[in-house]
Design a protein around this motif. Structure first.
Motif, PDB file in Angstrom:
ATOM      1  N   VAL A 384       0.857  -1.193   0.000  1.00 53.92           N
ATOM      2  CA  VAL A 384       0.000   0.000   0.000  1.00 53.92           C
ATOM      3  C   VAL A 384       0.889   1.237   0.000  1.00 53.92           C
ATOM      4  CG1 VAL A 384      -1.889   1.178   1.163  1.00 53.92           C
ATOM      5  CG2 VAL A 384      -1.683  -1.300   1.353  1.00 53.92           C
ATOM      6  N   THR A 385       0.625   2.161  -0.910  1.00 49.70           N
ATOM      7  CA  THR A 385       1.427   3.379  -0.993  1.00 49.70           C
ATOM      8  C   THR A 385       1.022   4.357   0.103  1.00 49.70           C
ATOM      9  OG1 THR A 385      -0.115   4.455  -2.520  1.00 49.70           O
ATOM     10  CG2 THR A 385       1.610   3.072  -3.489  1.00 49.70           C
ATOM     11  N   LEU A 392      -7.289   6.375   3.064  1.00 51.81           N
ATOM     12  CA  LEU A 392      -8.131   5.298   3.568  1.00 51.81           C
ATOM     13  C   LEU A 392      -9.083   5.824   4.639  1.00 51.81           C
ATOM     14  CD1 LEU A 392      -5.688   2.244   3.865  1.00 51.81           C
ATOM     15  CD2 LEU A 392      -7.521   2.596   2.209  1.00 51.81           C
ATOM     16  N   GLY A 393     -10.321   5.457   4.559  1.00 50.75           N
ATOM     17  CA  GLY A 393     -11.333   5.937   5.487  1.00 50.75           C
ATOM     18  C   GLY A 393     -12.202   7.014   4.900  1.00 50.75           C
ATOM     19  N   PHE A 396     -16.369   6.637  -0.202  1.00 50.38           N
ATOM     20  CA  PHE A 396     -16.384   6.320  -1.637  1.00 50.38           C
ATOM     21  C   PHE A 396     -14.987   6.286  -2.252  1.00 50.38           C
ATOM     22  CE2 PHE A 396     -20.333   8.699  -0.694  1.00 50.38           C
ATOM     23  CZ  PHE A 396     -21.244   7.676  -0.899  1.00 50.38           C
ATOM     24  N   TYR A 397     -13.955   6.256  -1.398  1.00 53.36           N
ATOM     25  CA  TYR A 397     -12.598   6.171  -1.958  1.00 53.36           C
ATOM     26  C   TYR A 397     -12.206   4.718  -2.130  1.00 53.36           C
ATOM     27  CZ  TYR A 397      -7.559   6.209  -2.396  1.00 53.36           C
ATOM     28  OH  TYR A 397      -6.279   5.983  -2.820  1.00 53.36           O
ATOM     29  N   ARG A 398     -11.712   4.387  -3.316  1.00 47.29           N
ATOM     30  CA  ARG A 398     -11.190   3.055  -3.595  1.00 47.29           C
ATOM     31  C   ARG A 398      -9.875   3.215  -4.330  1.00 47.29           C
ATOM     32  NH1 ARG A 398     -13.423  -0.045  -6.936  1.00 47.29           N
ATOM     33  NH2 ARG A 398     -12.986  -2.010  -5.859  1.00 47.29           N
ATOM     34  N   ALA A 399      -8.877   2.446  -3.931  1.00 47.17           N
ATOM     35  CA  ALA A 399      -7.560   2.532  -4.556  1.00 47.17           C
ATOM     36  C   ALA A 399      -7.640   2.121  -6.017  1.00 47.17           C
ATOM     37  CB  ALA A 399      -6.564   1.642  -3.809  1.00 47.17           C
ATOM     38  N   LEU A 409     -17.353   2.466   1.027  1.00 47.39           N
ATOM     39  CA  LEU A 409     -17.952   2.953   2.277  1.00 47.39           C
ATOM     40  C   LEU A 409     -17.534   2.141   3.489  1.00 47.39           C
ATOM     41  CD1 LEU A 409     -21.610   3.711   1.126  1.00 47.39           C
ATOM     42  CD2 LEU A 409     -19.914   5.373   1.861  1.00 47.39           C
ATOM     43  N   GLY A 410     -16.991   0.931   3.274  1.00 48.14           N
ATOM     44  CA  GLY A 410     -16.708   0.019   4.392  1.00 48.14           C
ATOM     45  C   GLY A 410     -15.802   0.622   5.440  1.00 48.14           C
ATOM     46  N   LEU A 411     -14.660   1.186   5.018  1.00 48.54           N
ATOM     47  CA  LEU A 411     -13.705   1.727   5.987  1.00 48.54           C
ATOM     48  C   LEU A 411     -14.218   3.004   6.642  1.00 48.54           C
ATOM     49  CD1 LEU A 411     -10.265   1.133   4.207  1.00 48.54           C
ATOM     50  CD2 LEU A 411     -11.339  -0.199   6.026  1.00 48.54           C
ATOM     51  N   SER A 412     -14.983   3.815   5.898  1.00 46.00           N
ATOM     52  CA  SER A 412     -15.542   5.030   6.499  1.00 46.00           C
ATOM     53  C   SER A 412     -16.581   4.677   7.557  1.00 46.00           C
ATOM     54  CB  SER A 412     -16.168   5.910   5.414  1.00 46.00           C
ATOM     55  OG  SER A 412     -17.265   5.270   4.809  1.00 46.00           O
TER      56      SER A 412
END
Length: 447
Positions: A384-385, A392-393, A396-399, A409-412
Motif C-alpha cells: 500500500v502506498t 483510507l477511510g 467512496f474512496y477506492r484505490a 464505504l466500508g472503511l468510512s
C-alpha cells in the motif's frame, strides 16, 4: 497551525501602548517647555547680574548680592575697565581666555566649549564708562533641577501605567464575561438543541451581527437535520419493505421445497444480516459522534465476535484458498455495541479477504497492550502506498488498479463506529506485505 492570539491581551496592550505613547509625548513636551523656560530665566538672571555690575558700586551691598546669586546658580563673572580687571568671582578661572573671548565674541548671549563642558556666556559693554562684563555659567548647572523634575515625572508615569494595566486587566476581563458566556452557550448547542442563541445582558453592539449570523446558521442546520431525518425515515421504510417481502417468500419456499432448506437458510441469514446492516447504518446516521452516551452498549467478548466473523466469512476465504490465522488472548471483554463492533470487524476482515491474492493469508491478533485492548488485522496482499494510506477511510474512496468490487464505504463506516466507541483506528503497511489495520479500545469504557 498558527498560534492563537488573545483578543483580551491585545486590547490591554493596545490601550496601554496608546497611553504610554501619550505619556512619552507629554514628557517630551514638558521637557521642551521646561528647557525653554529655564534658558529664559537663567539668561535673564545673567543679564541682571551684568547690569548690576555695570551700574552699581560693587563695594556696597549690590556686590554682596551679586556674589550670593553667583554662588547660588554657579555663575562666574568678570568686570573689566579696558585691560584692568575691576572685580571677578572667586572661582573665575578663564582669566587667560577673557581677552580672547572679548576679541572674538560680540555682545549678547553665546555658547562656549571649555574644560570639556558647554558654557552659557553673556557679554555686555558700557561705552560711556569704557567697561565690559563677562558672565559665564556651565550649561549643565541649569538643568540639574530639571533632570530631577523629569525623573520624578517619569516615575509618576510608570506608576500610572502600572495602575492603568491593573485597571485594564480587571475591567477588560469583566467585559469579556459576556463573550465567554456566549462561547459557552454556543458550545452547549447540539443536534437536540438548535434554538437561537440569546445574547447576555448587557448586549454588546459589536457582537450582535455575529449572534445574528450564528442564529441564521443554526436555523439552516435545523432545517437540514429535519430533512435528513425525513430522508432516513423514508429510506428505512423503503428498504425494509423489500427485505421483509424476501423474508416472507423464503418462508414460503422453505415449506414448498424442503429439499432446498439448507440453501434457503443461508439466503435467509444473508437477508437477516443485510437487514441488520441497514439498521446499523440508520443508527449511525442518527447518532452524534461527539455524544457517545447515546449508543447502547453491553459488555462483549471480542474473542467471540472475532470467531463469529471468521465463521461468517470462511466460505469466501475458502473460495480463494485463504488461510485465516488468529491469535487471541483471554479476557478480551469491552463495553461496546455488539452489532456495530461485529459490522466493523466484518468489514475489515472482508476487505482483507477481497484484496489478498489467491492462497493468501489474513492474520488477526488481539491482546492487551499499554492499558488498551489492541486488535490488528493484516494480510500479505499487495503493498500500500503512502498516498493510499492517507486517504483510507474517506467515503467512496477506492484505490486505483484493484479489480475488487465495492462501494468505498466500508472503511468510512468502520471509522465512525470506532469514533462512537472512543477508540482509535490506524492504517499502516504490514510486515507481511499488505495492509495493517490496528484498533485500540480503552479497557475501561463507561456507559
Amino acid at each position: 497551525m498558527p498560534q492563537a492570539v488573545s483578543l483580551q491581551s491585545r486590547l490591554i496592550r493596545t490601550s496601554l501602548f496608546s497611553s504610554m505613547v501619550a505619556g512619552v509625548l507629554a514628557l517630551l513636551l514638558f521637557v521642551g517647555v521646561s528647557l525653554y523656560q529655564t534658558m529664559q530665566v537663567q539668561d535673564q538672571l545673567m543679564n541682571e547680574i551684568a547690569d548690576m555690575l555695570l551700574i552699581s558700586d560693587v563695594t556696597t551691598s549690590s556686590g554682596q548680592q551679586v556674589d550670593e546669586l553667583s554662588d547660588e546658580f554657579d555663575i562666574q563673572y568678570q568686570l573689566k575697565d579696558q585691560q584692568q580687571v575691576l572685580t571677578a568671582s572667586k572661582d573665575f578661572h578663564l582669566e587667560e581666555q577673557s581677552s580672547k573671548i572679548k576679541n572674538n565674541v560680540s555682545e549678547g548671549y553665546d555658547f562656549l566649549w571649555q574644560d570639556l563642558q558647554l558654557w552659557r556666556m553673556y557679554r555686555a559693554e558700557d561705552a560711556e564708562l569704557n567697561m565690559s562684563v563677562l558672565v559665564l555659567q556651565p550649561l549643565g548647572e541649569r538643568f540639574k533641577d530639571l533632570a530631577q523634575n523629569v525623573m520624578g515625572y517619569a516615575l509618576v508615569l510608570v506608576l500610572l501605567w502600572l495602575t492603568q494595566w491593573l485597571i485594564l486587566h480587571f475591567a477588560v476581563k469583566r467585559q469579556f464575561k459576556v463573550i465567554h458566556q456566549l462561547s459557552k452557550n454556543i458550545a452547549e448547542k447540539n443536534a437536540n438543541d438548535l434554538t437561537p442563541i440569546q445574547q447576555q445582558v448587557p448586549e454588546l453592539k459589536e457582537l450582535q451581527p455575529i449572534v445574528w449570523q450564528l442564529n441564521q446558521m443554526l436555523q439552516r442546520l435545523k432545517q437540514s437535520l429535519v430533512a435528513e431525518q425525513r430522508f432516513t425515515a423514508d429510506a428505512s421504510h423503503e428498504l425494509r419493505s423489500p427485505l421483509s417481502a424476501i423474508q416472507m417468500r423464503l418462508q414460503v419456499l422453505k415449506r414448498k421445497y424442503p429439499d432446498l432448506t439448507q440453501d434457503l437458510v443461508s439466503i435467509q441469514n444473508d437477508v437477516n444480516r443485510g437487514t441488520q446492516v441497514l439498521e446499523n447504518l440508520l443508527l449511525l446516521a442518527r447518532l452524534d459522534p461527539t455524544n457517545t452516551r447515546q449508543l447502547p452498549k453491553t459488555e462483549i467478548d471480542l474473542q467471540v465476535i472475532v470467531k463469529d466473523v471468521v465463521q461468517a466469512l470462511q466460505p469466501f476465504a475458502t473460495k480463494k484458498s485463504i488461510q485465516i490465522q488468529t491469535q487471541l488472548s483471554p479476557h478480551l471483554a469491552i463495553l461496546a455495541n455488539e452489532k456495530l463492533i461485529f459490522s466493523c470487524i466484518r468489514n475489515l476482515m472482508d476487505n482483507a479477504i477481497r484484496y489478498v491474492g489467491q492462497n493468501g493469508h489474513v492474520f488477526i491478533n488481539v491482546q492487551h497492550q499499554h492499558q488498551k485492548l489492541t486488535m490488528t488485522i493484516e494480510d500479505d496482499g499487495q503493498g500500500v502506498t503512502e498516498e493510499v494510506l492517507r486517504r483510507l477511510g474517506e467515503r467512496f474512496y477506492r484505490a486505483l488498479g484493484t479489480k475488487t468490487q465495492g462501494s468505498g464505504l466500508g472503511l468510512s463506516i468502520c471509522q465512525k463506529i470506532i469514533e462512537l466507541h472512543a477508540a482509535e483506528m490506524h492504517f499502516s503497511q504490514s510486515s507481511h506485505g499488505g495492509l495493517k489495520v490496528e484498533l485500540q479500545f480503552p479497557v475501561n469504557i463507561h456507559r
